[in-house]
Design an enzyme around this catalytic site. Structure first.
Site, PDB file in Angstrom:
ATOM      1  N   HIS A 159       5.803  36.975  59.139  1.00 18.05           N
ATOM      2  CA  HIS A 159       6.169  36.199  57.956  1.00 18.05           C
ATOM      3  C   HIS A 159       4.958  35.423  57.437  1.00 18.05           C
ATOM      4  O   HIS A 159       4.748  35.297  56.221  1.00 18.05           O
ATOM      5  CB  HIS A 159       7.275  35.190  58.287  1.00 18.05           C
ATOM      6  CG  HIS A 159       8.552  35.803  58.775  1.00 18.05           C
ATOM      7  ND1 HIS A 159       8.961  35.709  60.080  1.00 18.05           N
ATOM      8  CD2 HIS A 159       9.509  36.521  58.125  1.00 18.05           C
ATOM      9  CE1 HIS A 159      10.127  36.325  60.218  1.00 18.05           C
ATOM     10  NE2 HIS A 159      10.478  36.833  59.050  1.00 18.05           N
ATOM     11  N   GLN A 165      24.732  40.922  55.045  1.00 17.77           N
ATOM     12  CA  GLN A 165      24.035  42.113  55.515  1.00 17.77           C
ATOM     13  C   GLN A 165      24.264  42.408  56.994  1.00 17.77           C
ATOM     14  O   GLN A 165      23.647  43.305  57.552  1.00 17.77           O
ATOM     15  CB  GLN A 165      22.537  41.999  55.222  1.00 17.77           C
ATOM     16  CG  GLN A 165      21.783  40.948  56.005  1.00 17.77           C
ATOM     17  CD  GLN A 165      20.405  40.713  55.430  1.00 17.77           C
ATOM     18  OE1 GLN A 165      20.244  40.235  54.312  1.00 17.77           O
ATOM     19  NE2 GLN A 165      19.378  41.077  56.191  1.00 17.77           N
ATOM     20  N   GLY A 216      14.374  33.348  58.370  1.00 17.26           N
ATOM     21  CA  GLY A 216      13.948  32.277  59.249  1.00 17.26           C
ATOM     22  C   GLY A 216      13.496  32.749  60.616  1.00 17.26           C
ATOM     23  O   GLY A 216      13.262  33.925  60.849  1.00 17.26           O
ATOM     24  N   TYR A 217      13.354  31.775  61.527  1.00 13.13           N
ATOM     25  CA  TYR A 217      12.757  31.976  62.848  1.00 13.13           C
ATOM     26  C   TYR A 217      11.414  32.692  62.667  1.00 13.13           C
ATOM     27  O   TYR A 217      11.189  33.789  63.161  1.00 13.13           O
ATOM     28  CB  TYR A 217      13.688  32.737  63.788  1.00 13.13           C
ATOM     29  CG  TYR A 217      13.536  32.285  65.225  1.00 13.13           C
ATOM     30  CD1 TYR A 217      14.058  31.058  65.621  1.00 13.13           C
ATOM     31  CD2 TYR A 217      12.837  33.038  66.156  1.00 13.13           C
ATOM     32  CE1 TYR A 217      13.901  30.608  66.921  1.00 13.13           C
ATOM     33  CE2 TYR A 217      12.677  32.585  67.451  1.00 13.13           C
ATOM     34  CZ  TYR A 217      13.207  31.373  67.834  1.00 13.13           C
ATOM     35  OH  TYR A 217      13.027  30.917  69.123  1.00 13.13           O
ATOM     36  N   LEU A 218      10.566  32.029  61.901  1.00 13.00           N
ATOM     37  CA  LEU A 218       9.370  32.654  61.358  1.00 13.00           C
ATOM     38  C   LEU A 218       8.311  32.920  62.430  1.00 13.00           C
ATOM     39  O   LEU A 218       8.159  32.156  63.382  1.00 13.00           O
ATOM     40  CB  LEU A 218       8.787  31.777  60.250  1.00 13.00           C
ATOM     41  CG  LEU A 218       9.762  31.412  59.124  1.00 13.00           C
ATOM     42  CD1 LEU A 218       9.074  30.527  58.109  1.00 13.00           C
ATOM     43  CD2 LEU A 218      10.314  32.664  58.455  1.00 13.00           C
ATOM     44  N   ASP A 264       9.871  46.637  57.677  1.00  9.74           N
ATOM     45  CA  ASP A 264      11.161  47.012  57.087  1.00  9.74           C
ATOM     46  C   ASP A 264      10.888  47.945  55.907  1.00  9.74           C
ATOM     47  O   ASP A 264      11.169  47.610  54.742  1.00  9.74           O
ATOM     48  CB  ASP A 264      11.915  45.764  56.643  1.00  9.74           C
ATOM     49  CG  ASP A 264      12.246  44.856  57.804  1.00  9.74           C
ATOM     50  OD1 ASP A 264      13.084  45.237  58.632  1.00  9.74           O
ATOM     51  OD2 ASP A 264      11.633  43.778  57.903  1.00  9.74           O
TER      52      ASP A 264
END
Length: 280
Positions: A37, A61, A31-33, A150
């Site tokens: 994203h 995680q 989230g908090y796109l 990532d």
């Protein structure tokens, strides 16, 4: 576009698509796109009939002293963002939905998880592999989309899919950057004005490394020393790691070669940021 909060509802929705012969793409997120994203959702829309975006801040995680409680969340903003991009479904479960009482089953991996971020975040990738495996089982996508920022996570997910014979394609998408070069990240919101300016040292080090490789540098130790020296010029920066590894196995490399990953994690103040490039 709909938001589903339960596994059962999500499965029923996907099943209805499958009965119509439609393909499904999955974009797993916390989230908090942002536009990074967004590039994954756009790619998924291009390659699939329907797109599911999962929004789940995965507690598994995060380590004991990490930013689980403060990780930015804004589901209404994320909803509008996904709707604008044409996503079909947001899967937004609560932790209790994903990890029922007594949960004790995990997906773990060796080798790839024992370098780079795995050294300073020892529980991180077990949490990533477990939650992503669950998302794959819940949504059963044809394709799943992850960002190259990532890079270690992307390599790990591809290896997990291969090793466990999961029936889907993992698609990696390029890093999306701000106009000044900073890699897009939800954690960029932690930075104050001074730290935001200091954070540009990561992309400067990336550009330096890319230029050295382009100019013919073959010794990875020389390359890494120069990049570290560039980062150390910034008083607010503290290096976690700057390393050169095989892009598939995450094992250290001594010589520069094609598909080698040069990755870094750097603290700017209290905020840990990552960046990387791949030697072409």
């Amino acid at each position: 576009m709909e938001i589903k909060k339960t596994i059962q509802e999500t499965r029923e929705c996907v099943k209805a698509w499958r009965e119509k012969g439609l393909s499904v793409g999955l974009v797993p997120t916390m989230g908090y796109l942002h536009e990074g994203h967004g590039s994954l959702v756009t790619k998924a829309k291009q390659e699939n009939d329907r797109v599911v975006v999962s929004i789940f801040v995965n507690p598994m995680q995060f380590g004991p002293n990490e930013d689980l409680a403060s990780y930015p969340r804004d589901i209404e903003k994320d909803r509008a963002f996904c709707e604008k991009l044409g996503a079909d479904l947001i899967f937004h479960p609560e932790p209790e939905e994903m990890y029922t009482s007594g949960f004790c089953s995990y997906v773990d991996m060796s080798v790839l998880t024992e370098e780079l971020c795995g050294l300073s975040r020892p529980v991180h990738f077990r949490g990533v592999c477990t939650v992503v495996s669950k998302l794959f089982h819940i949504v059963q996508p044809d394709r799943a989309y992850f960002g190259q920022k990532d890079a270690q996570q992307l390599a790990i997910i591809k290896r997990m899919v291969l090793d466990l014979n999961m029936d889907l394609e993992v698609v990696g998408c390029p890093i999306v950057r701000e106009e000044d070069g900073l890699a897009k990240s939800s954690r960029n919101t932690y930075l104050n004005t001074e730290e935001r300016k200091a954070a540009l040292v990561l992309s400067r080090a990336v550009r330096l490394g890319e230029k050295m490789v382009s100019d013919g540098e073959k010794d990875a130790s020389v390359l890494l020393a120069a990049m570290k020296a560039e980062i150390e010029k910034e008083p607010l920066a503290r290096i976690d790691y700057v390393k050169a590894v095989d892009g598939l196995t995450m094992q250290p490399k001594d010589m520069v070669e094609a598909s080698m990953l040069v990755a870094m994690a750097v603290y700017i103040g209290k905020t840990r940021l990552i960046d990387n490039f791949i030697c072409e």
